[in-house]
Motif scaffolding. Structure first.
Motif, PDB file in Angstrom:
ATOM      1  N   THR A  96      62.907  51.087  -5.916  1.00  0.00           N
ATOM      2  CA  THR A  96      63.208  52.424  -6.412  1.00  0.00           C
ATOM      3  C   THR A  96      62.090  52.940  -7.313  1.00  0.00           C
ATOM      4  N   ALA A  97      61.825  54.236  -7.202  1.00  0.00           N
ATOM      5  CA  ALA A  97      60.851  54.898  -8.074  1.00  0.00           C
ATOM      6  C   ALA A  97      61.462  56.188  -8.598  1.00  0.00           C
ATOM      7  N   LYS A  98      61.371  56.394  -9.893  1.00  0.00           N
ATOM      8  CA  LYS A  98      61.719  57.689 -10.476  1.00  0.00           C
ATOM      9  C   LYS A  98      60.428  58.497 -10.532  1.00  0.00           C
ATOM     10  N   VAL A  99      60.479  59.723  -9.959  1.00  0.00           N
ATOM     11  CA  VAL A  99      59.242  60.492  -9.805  1.00  0.00           C
ATOM     12  C   VAL A  99      59.421  61.933 -10.280  1.00  0.00           C
ATOM     13  N   LYS A 100      58.297  62.562 -10.545  1.00  0.00           N
ATOM     14  CA  LYS A 100      58.303  63.977 -10.921  1.00  0.00           C
ATOM     15  C   LYS A 100      58.714  64.832  -9.730  1.00  0.00           C
ATOM     16  N   LYS A 101      59.426  65.888 -10.024  1.00  0.00           N
ATOM     17  CA  LYS A 101      59.801  66.830  -8.974  1.00  0.00           C
ATOM     18  C   LYS A 101      58.678  67.851  -8.840  1.00  0.00           C
ATOM     19  N   THR A 102      58.139  67.976  -7.649  1.00  0.00           N
ATOM     20  CA  THR A 102      56.984  68.853  -7.437  1.00  0.00           C
ATOM     21  C   THR A 102      57.295  69.916  -6.382  1.00  0.00           C
ATOM     22  N   GLN A 103      56.413  70.886  -6.313  1.00  0.00           N
ATOM     23  CA  GLN A 103      56.431  71.849  -5.212  1.00  0.00           C
ATOM     24  C   GLN A 103      55.576  71.236  -4.102  1.00  0.00           C
ATOM     25  N   VAL A 104      56.234  70.752  -3.054  1.00  0.00           N
ATOM     26  CA  VAL A 104      55.558  69.966  -2.032  1.00  0.00           C
ATOM     27  C   VAL A 104      54.654  70.860  -1.178  1.00  0.00           C
ATOM     28  N   VAL A 105      53.417  70.413  -0.973  1.00  0.00           N
ATOM     29  CA  VAL A 105      52.510  71.087  -0.041  1.00  0.00           C
ATOM     30  C   VAL A 105      52.966  70.732   1.374  1.00  0.00           C
ATOM     31  N   PRO A 106      53.255  71.712   2.228  1.00  0.00           N
ATOM     32  CA  PRO A 106      53.890  71.432   3.523  1.00  0.00           C
ATOM     33  C   PRO A 106      52.932  70.948   4.604  1.00  0.00           C
ATOM     34  N   ILE A 107      52.038  70.048   4.235  1.00  0.00           N
ATOM     35  CA  ILE A 107      51.021  69.535   5.161  1.00  0.00           C
ATOM     36  C   ILE A 107      50.905  68.030   4.978  1.00  0.00           C
ATOM     37  N   GLU A 108      50.842  67.307   6.100  1.00  0.00           N
ATOM     38  CA  GLU A 108      50.475  65.896   6.065  1.00  0.00           C
ATOM     39  C   GLU A 108      48.949  65.824   6.065  1.00  0.00           C
ATOM     40  N   CYS A 109      48.373  65.252   5.014  1.00  0.00           N
ATOM     41  CA  CYS A 109      46.913  65.162   4.912  1.00  0.00           C
ATOM     42  C   CYS A 109      46.457  63.840   5.525  1.00  0.00           C
ATOM     43  N   VAL A 110      46.157  63.884   6.805  1.00  0.00           N
ATOM     44  CA  VAL A 110      45.813  62.683   7.570  1.00  0.00           C
ATOM     45  C   VAL A 110      44.299  62.480   7.545  1.00  0.00           C
ATOM     46  N   VAL A 111      43.897  61.247   7.241  1.00  0.00           N
ATOM     47  CA  VAL A 111      42.479  60.881   7.302  1.00  0.00           C
ATOM     48  C   VAL A 111      42.349  59.725   8.289  1.00  0.00           C
ATOM     49  N   ARG A 112      41.398  59.854   9.201  1.00  0.00           N
ATOM     50  CA  ARG A 112      41.191  58.842  10.237  1.00  0.00           C
ATOM     51  C   ARG A 112      39.801  58.238  10.109  1.00  0.00           C
ATOM     52  N   GLY A 113      39.764  56.906  10.116  1.00  0.00           N
ATOM     53  CA  GLY A 113      38.485  56.211  10.120  1.00  0.00           C
ATOM     54  C   GLY A 113      38.175  55.578  11.463  1.00  0.00           C
ATOM     55  N   TYR A 114      39.208  55.493  12.303  1.00  0.00           N
ATOM     56  CA  TYR A 114      39.080  54.865  13.621  1.00  0.00           C
ATOM     57  C   TYR A 114      39.815  55.726  14.642  1.00  0.00           C
ATOM     58  N   LEU A 115      39.446  55.580  15.901  1.00  0.00           N
ATOM     59  CA  LEU A 115      40.004  56.407  16.964  1.00  0.00           C
ATOM     60  C   LEU A 115      41.212  55.692  17.564  1.00  0.00           C
ATOM     61  N   SER A 116      42.416  56.149  17.172  1.00  0.00           N
ATOM     62  CA  SER A 116      43.632  55.474  17.607  1.00  0.00           C
ATOM     63  C   SER A 116      44.789  56.461  17.618  1.00  0.00           C
ATOM     64  N   GLY A 117      45.907  56.044  18.214  1.00  0.00           N
ATOM     65  CA  GLY A 117      47.113  56.855  18.186  1.00  0.00           C
ATOM     66  C   GLY A 117      46.946  58.200  18.862  1.00  0.00           C
ATOM     67  N   SER A 118      47.505  59.234  18.220  1.00  0.00           N
ATOM     68  CA  SER A 118      47.422  60.580  18.795  1.00  0.00           C
ATOM     69  C   SER A 118      45.980  61.082  18.839  1.00  0.00           C
ATOM     70  N   GLY A 119      45.134  60.580  17.924  1.00  0.00           N
ATOM     71  CA  GLY A 119      43.724  60.960  17.943  1.00  0.00           C
ATOM     72  C   GLY A 119      43.036  60.469  19.212  1.00  0.00           C
ATOM     73  N   TRP A 120      43.334  59.234  19.603  1.00  0.00           N
ATOM     74  CA  TRP A 120      42.758  58.677  20.830  1.00  0.00           C
ATOM     75  C   TRP A 120      43.261  59.460  22.051  1.00  0.00           C
ATOM     76  N   LYS A 121      44.538  59.797  22.053  1.00  0.00           N
ATOM     77  CA  LYS A 121      45.101  60.557  23.169  1.00  0.00           C
ATOM     78  C   LYS A 121      44.422  61.919  23.306  1.00  0.00           C
ATOM     79  N   GLU A 122      44.232  62.600  22.176  1.00  0.00           N
ATOM     80  CA  GLU A 122      43.592  63.919  22.216  1.00  0.00           C
ATOM     81  C   GLU A 122      42.128  63.811  22.613  1.00  0.00           C
ATOM     82  N   TYR A 123      41.451  62.780  22.103  1.00  0.00           N
ATOM     83  CA  TYR A 123      40.033  62.591  22.427  1.00  0.00           C
ATOM     84  C   TYR A 123      39.837  62.407  23.930  1.00  0.00           C
TER      85      TYR A 123
END
Length: 295
Positions: A96-123
């Motif tokens: 369990t974690a008690k955390v601050k309530k924030t205004q969530v940015v509605p974006i998943e900030c994905v960083v890729r270092g390797y070509l895999s998953g949906s990135g590989w499919k799109e490539y």
């Protein structure tokens, strides 16, 4: 094998249950309880993985303590969370974690270092990932020339959808988009080097951010086997899918038994549960250099 915690119960507190976390509203803060639920192919499975929630919570807390960025953690000590008298705190310890309530940015900030998953499919389809052109002739799981930022929309149900950086800028504003791209890539680069020294390749990951007192801070979980692809360094072999420290055993078994992914999923056998749990434990122990002891 111990019984997994599939659902927490804190009567009287407003709750929203995600795929893995139960999120309680404490008014000016939130309580995040990482259960032992596990999802695959956008379904929450009927079988949990004992201690998975504790492992995820501890890995996140470990990274939050190391990363030089403001974050939402208030405390992970249930005795300091100010919960109403009468609650049984034992099931909450370690997960369990008690955390601050924030205004969530509605974006998943994905960083890729390797070509895999949906990135590989799109490539394979067009030589790009989220509109970013990559060199021709790359292989599956190959390391990219440099990490790339590939945002996605946050989906309440189903898959997140990859979007271009330009589309992200339209949603959150150009300045915010540029800041989140810069900070997300910087964290990924530092964490990837840190993890590699401990025998783990972080192939890709997602960060979530929120605004608190006007400042963008890291929220949700960070750099766990659920939000990232973790591969063992010693088994890395580009040109194919990689062994991983996550629920790949679960995915492979579900594919093997012929589940149609449209009807309720089957119960997992004990050996798949044990193998999956062992991978999460190994990821924790490699990263932290400490033995995992359940609470």
């Amino acid at each position: 094998m111990p019984k997994p915690l599939l659902q927490s119960e804190l009567p009287g507190l407003p709750v929203r249950r995600g795929k893995v976390r139960d999120i309680y509203d404490l008014g000016d803060s939130l309580l995040l309880v990482s259960t032992d639920r596990i999802s695959a192919f956008d379904w929450v499975l009927p079988t949990g993985i004992p201690y998975k929630g504790q492992i995820l919570n501890r890995i996140s807390a470990y990274w939050f303590s190391l990363i030089d960025e403001p974050n939402h953690i208030i405390t992970t000590n249930v005795e300091e969370m100010g919960l109403p008298a009468g609650f049984d705190l034992a099931p909450l310890r370690g997960r369990t974690a008690k955390v601050k309530k924030t205004q969530v940015v509605p974006i998943e900030c994905v960083v890729r270092g390797y070509l895999s998953g949906s990135g590989w499919k799109e490539y394979r389809q067009n030589g790009c990932v989220c509109g970013i052109p990559l060199p021709p002739g790359m292989a599956e799981s190959q390391e990219l020339p440099e990490p790339i930022f590939t945002p996605a929309t946050k989906a309440e149900t189903g898959h997140d959808e990859n979007i271009s950086f330009e589309r992200m800028a339209e949603i959150v504003g150009r300045d915010t988009a540029e800041e989140l791209k810069r900070r997300s890539i910087a964290i990924f680069q530092w964490a990837a080097e840190y993890a590699r020294e401990r025998g783990i390749i972080i192939a890709d990951t997602k960060f979530e951010w929120g605004r608190y007192d006007g400042e963008l801070i890291l929220i949700d979980e960070v750099l766990t086997p659920d939000s990232s692809r973790f591969w063992p360094v010693e088994q890395y072999d580009p040109g194919r899918p990689q062994m991983s420290f996550d629920k790949q055993f679960v995915r492979d078994w579900l594919e093997h038994v012929g589940w149609d992914k449209n009807s309720p999923p089957p119960e997992l056998p004990d050996d798949i549960v044990c193998k999956t749990q062992a991978k999460y434990v190994e990821a924790y122990e490699r990263l932290t250099g400490t033995r995992f002891r359940p609470e």
